[in-house]
Design a protein around this motif. Structure first.
Motif, PDB file in Angstrom:
ATOM      1  N   GLY A 212       0.825  -1.194   0.000  1.00 29.96           N
ATOM      2  CA  GLY A 212       0.000   0.000   0.000  1.00 29.96           C
ATOM      3  C   GLY A 212       0.865   1.252   0.000  1.00 29.96           C
ATOM      4  N   ALA A 213       0.227   2.411   0.008  1.00 24.34           N
ATOM      5  CA  ALA A 213       0.966   3.666   0.063  1.00 24.34           C
ATOM      6  C   ALA A 213       1.589   3.823   1.460  1.00 24.34           C
ATOM      7  N   GLU A 214       2.677   4.579   1.487  1.00 21.52           N
ATOM      8  CA  GLU A 214       3.398   4.823   2.733  1.00 21.52           C
ATOM      9  C   GLU A 214       2.448   5.326   3.820  1.00 21.52           C
ATOM     10  N   GLN A 215       2.581   4.762   5.011  1.00 23.70           N
ATOM     11  CA  GLN A 215       1.808   5.266   6.132  1.00 23.70           C
ATOM     12  C   GLN A 215       2.625   5.185   7.410  1.00 23.70           C
ATOM     13  N   SER A 216       2.383   6.125   8.302  1.00 23.36           N
ATOM     14  CA  SER A 216       3.106   6.124   9.575  1.00 23.36           C
ATOM     15  C   SER A 216       2.504   5.075  10.484  1.00 23.36           C
ATOM     16  N   VAL A 217       3.361   4.410  11.250  1.00 22.65           N
ATOM     17  CA  VAL A 217       2.883   3.469  12.248  1.00 22.65           C
ATOM     18  C   VAL A 217       3.608   3.742  13.553  1.00 22.65           C
ATOM     19  N   ASP A 218       3.058   3.218  14.621  1.00 21.08           N
ATOM     20  CA  ASP A 218       3.654   3.394  15.942  1.00 21.08           C
ATOM     21  C   ASP A 218       4.741   2.329  16.121  1.00 21.08           C
ATOM     22  N   PRO A 219       6.009   2.751  16.277  1.00 23.93           N
ATOM     23  CA  PRO A 219       7.086   1.764  16.430  1.00 23.93           C
ATOM     24  C   PRO A 219       6.820   0.775  17.573  1.00 23.93           C
ATOM     25  N   ALA A 220       6.068   1.200  18.564  1.00 20.80           N
ATOM     26  CA  ALA A 220       5.770   0.307  19.679  1.00 20.80           C
ATOM     27  C   ALA A 220       4.766  -0.773  19.264  1.00 20.80           C
ATOM     28  N   GLU A 221       3.992  -0.474  18.233  1.00 21.03           N
ATOM     29  CA  GLU A 221       2.984  -1.416  17.754  1.00 21.03           C
ATOM     30  C   GLU A 221       3.512  -2.291  16.614  1.00 21.03           C
ATOM     31  N   ASP A 222       4.412  -1.715  15.789  1.00 20.98           N
ATOM     32  CA  ASP A 222       4.904  -2.452  14.624  1.00 20.98           C
ATOM     33  C   ASP A 222       5.799  -3.599  15.076  1.00 20.98           C
ATOM     34  N   GLU A 223       5.584  -4.773  14.478  1.00 20.88           N
ATOM     35  CA  GLU A 223       6.360  -5.956  14.881  1.00 20.88           C
ATOM     36  C   GLU A 223       7.852  -5.798  14.608  1.00 20.88           C
ATOM     37  N   LEU A 224       8.206  -4.939  13.654  1.00 18.53           N
ATOM     38  CA  LEU A 224       9.618  -4.720  13.353  1.00 18.53           C
ATOM     39  C   LEU A 224      10.107  -3.372  13.909  1.00 18.53           C
ATOM     40  N   GLY A 225       9.276  -2.730  14.707  1.00 19.80           N
ATOM     41  CA  GLY A 225       9.669  -1.473  15.361  1.00 19.80           C
ATOM     42  C   GLY A 225       9.840  -0.310  14.416  1.00 19.80           C
ATOM     43  N   ARG A 226       9.126  -0.350  13.272  1.00 21.58           N
ATOM     44  CA  ARG A 226       9.290   0.717  12.289  1.00 21.58           C
ATOM     45  C   ARG A 226       8.334   1.875  12.568  1.00 21.58           C
ATOM     46  N   ASP A 227       8.659   3.037  11.944  1.00 16.79           N
ATOM     47  CA  ASP A 227       7.741   4.165  12.091  1.00 16.79           C
ATOM     48  C   ASP A 227       6.962   4.425  10.802  1.00 16.79           C
ATOM     49  N   ARG A 228       7.283   3.650   9.769  1.00 15.32           N
ATOM     50  CA  ARG A 228       6.474   3.762   8.547  1.00 15.32           C
ATOM     51  C   ARG A 228       6.541   2.429   7.783  1.00 15.32           C
ATOM     52  N   ILE A 229       5.461   2.155   7.058  1.00 15.06           N
ATOM     53  CA  ILE A 229       5.410   0.970   6.206  1.00 15.06           C
ATOM     54  C   ILE A 229       4.797   1.366   4.865  1.00 15.06           C
ATOM     55  N   GLY A 230       4.973   0.512   3.875  1.00  8.73           N
ATOM     56  CA  GLY A 230       4.383   0.770   2.569  1.00  8.73           C
ATOM     57  C   GLY A 230       5.345   1.472   1.634  1.00  8.73           C
ATOM     58  N   TYR A 231       4.801   1.859   0.494  1.00  6.75           N
ATOM     59  CA  TYR A 231       5.617   2.428  -0.572  1.00  6.75           C
ATOM     60  C   TYR A 231       5.517   3.948  -0.625  1.00  6.75           C
ATOM     61  N   GLY A 232       6.670   4.599  -0.631  1.00  6.81           N
ATOM     62  CA  GLY A 232       6.713   6.045  -0.838  1.00  6.81           C
ATOM     63  C   GLY A 232       7.587   6.336  -2.042  1.00  6.81           C
ATOM     64  N   PRO A 233       7.155   7.252  -2.916  1.00  2.34           N
ATOM     65  CA  PRO A 233       7.876   7.477  -4.174  1.00  2.34           C
ATOM     66  C   PRO A 233       9.298   8.005  -3.985  1.00  2.34           C
ATOM     67  N   THR A 234       9.596   8.599  -2.839  1.00  3.23           N
ATOM     68  CA  THR A 234      10.946   9.146  -2.660  1.00  3.23           C
ATOM     69  C   THR A 234      11.849   8.210  -1.862  1.00  3.23           C
ATOM     70  N   MET A 235      11.333   7.040  -1.502  1.00  3.55           N
ATOM     71  CA  MET A 235      12.138   6.111  -0.703  1.00  3.55           C
ATOM     72  C   MET A 235      13.298   5.545  -1.517  1.00  3.55           C
ATOM     73  N   SER A 236      14.442   5.395  -0.868  1.00  7.07           N
ATOM     74  CA  SER A 236      15.566   4.686  -1.481  1.00  7.07           C
ATOM     75  C   SER A 236      15.204   3.196  -1.495  1.00  7.07           C
TER      76      SER A 236
END
Ligand SMILES: [Zn+2]
Ligand SMILES: [Zn+2]
Length: 250
Positions: free
Chosen positions: A7-31
Motif C-alpha cells: 500500500g501507500a506509505e503510512q506512519s505506524v507506531d514503532p511500539a505497535e509495529d512488529e519490526l519497530g518501524r515508524d512507517r510501512i508501505g511504498y513512498g515514491p521518494t524512498m531509497s
C-alpha cells in the motif's frame, strides 16, 4: 516469485509495529533500502512462499522493488503479545542487470489486481539452462543442475587421459600462475585518471609495474584481477620469474 502488493506509505507506531518501524508501505521518494525496510514484512505467507527464490514488491500494479530471498522468518514475537503468524522476508535487493529486476521493476505487475496482497508468478526470468549443455532448466543464479558440473568436468579430464595429463595440459596451455592476480589499471601519467583502455597483463602484488607521481605516490592502484582477466590476460614476464623463484625456494 512472490508478488507483494504494498500500500501507500503510512506512519505506524514503532511500539505497535512488529519490526519497530515508524512507517510501512511504498513512498515514491524512498531509497531501495528504505523501501525494503518498509515492505519486507510483515506478511501472511503460505507454504508456497518458502519455495520461492524471489520477491517482487509492487505498488499500484507496478514493480517497485525486487529481492532475492535468503530466508523467510516469523516476525519477532514481542513480549506479552501473541505471535501474529506473520513473516518477514530477508534477502538481497536486486539492481539493474539482474534479469528479475530488468523484467519487473518499473514494469506492470505480472499478476492481475487482487484482494490478497500476496500473489505468485512463475517468471521465465527465474529459470536458465544448465551450463553443461544438457538443456535442463534450473533456477537463475545457479550454473548447473545438481551434479552436472562434476560430470562435465570429469568427462573433460577423462578426454585428456586423467588428472595428471589434465594438469600438465592446463599448465602448458594456460600457465599456472595463481599469485599473478593483480591488475594495474592503465592511467594517464599526468593526472592519474583511468585511460579506459583494458589492462594488458596481470601482475604479482608487490611487483613494481606501477607508476609513481612526482611525490612518489602510486597513481595506478592495484586491484584483484577478475576471473575473466585471469583467463584472458597474460602474466607479466618479470612477475613470472619472481614467482618461479619464490616457489623454487619453498
Ligand atoms: Zn546439465
Ligand atoms: Zn609485473
Amino acid at each position: 516469485m512472490i508478488v507483494i502488493g504494498a500500500g501507500a506509505e503510512q506512519s505506524v507506531d514503532p511500539a505497535e509495529d512488529e519490526l519497530g518501524r515508524d512507517r510501512i508501505g511504498y513512498g515514491p521518494t524512498m531509497s531501495p533500502m528504505a523501501l525494503y525496510d518498509a515492505t519486507h514484512g510483515t506478511w501472511h505467507l503460505g507454504e508456497r512462499a518458502h519455495r520461492e527464490r524471489f520477491a517482487l514488491i509492487t505498488h499500484d500494479e507496478r514493480g517497485v522493488l525486487a529481492v532475492a530471498i535468503d530466508r523467510i522468518e516469523p516476525a519477532p514475537a514481542s513480549p506479552g503479545r501473541q505471535s501474529s503468524g506473520r513473516s518477514v522476508i530477508h534477502g538481497q535487493i536486486l539492481a539493474n542487470g539482474h534479469p528479475i529486476y530488468d523484467a519487473h521493476v518499473g514494469a506492470r505487475s505480472p499478476i492481475a489486481r487482487q484482494r490478497n496482497p500476496i500473489g505468485y508468478f512463475d517468471a521465465p526470468e527465474e529459470r536458465t539452462v544448465c551450463a553443461c549443455g544438457c538443456g535442463e532448466e534450473i533456477p537463475v543464479g545457479k550454473h548447473f543442475a545438481s551434479g552436472h558440473d562434476q560430470t562435465a568436468l570429469h568427462e573433460r579430464v577423462r578426454q585428456l587421459g586423467g588428472v595428471v595429463d589434465f594438469i600438465a595440459w592446463f599448465d602448458r596451455v594456460h600457465g599456472n600462475w595463481p599469485d599473478i592476480n593483480v591488475i594495474y589499471e592503465p592511467v594517464n601519467l599526468k593526472d592519474g585518471t583511468p585511460t579506459g583502455a583494458p589492462a594488458r597483463a596481470r601482475h604479482r602484488l608487490g611487483c613494481d609495474h606501477f607508476y609513481l607521481d612526482e611525490d612518489g605516490r602510486v597513481i595506478n592502484r592495484p586491484r584483484l584481477a577478475s576471473a575473466e582477466e585471469m583467463t584472458s590476460l597474460r602474466p607479466c614476464r618479470t612477475c613470472q620469474n619472481v614467482s618461479a623463484k619464490a616457489s623454487a625456494r619453498q
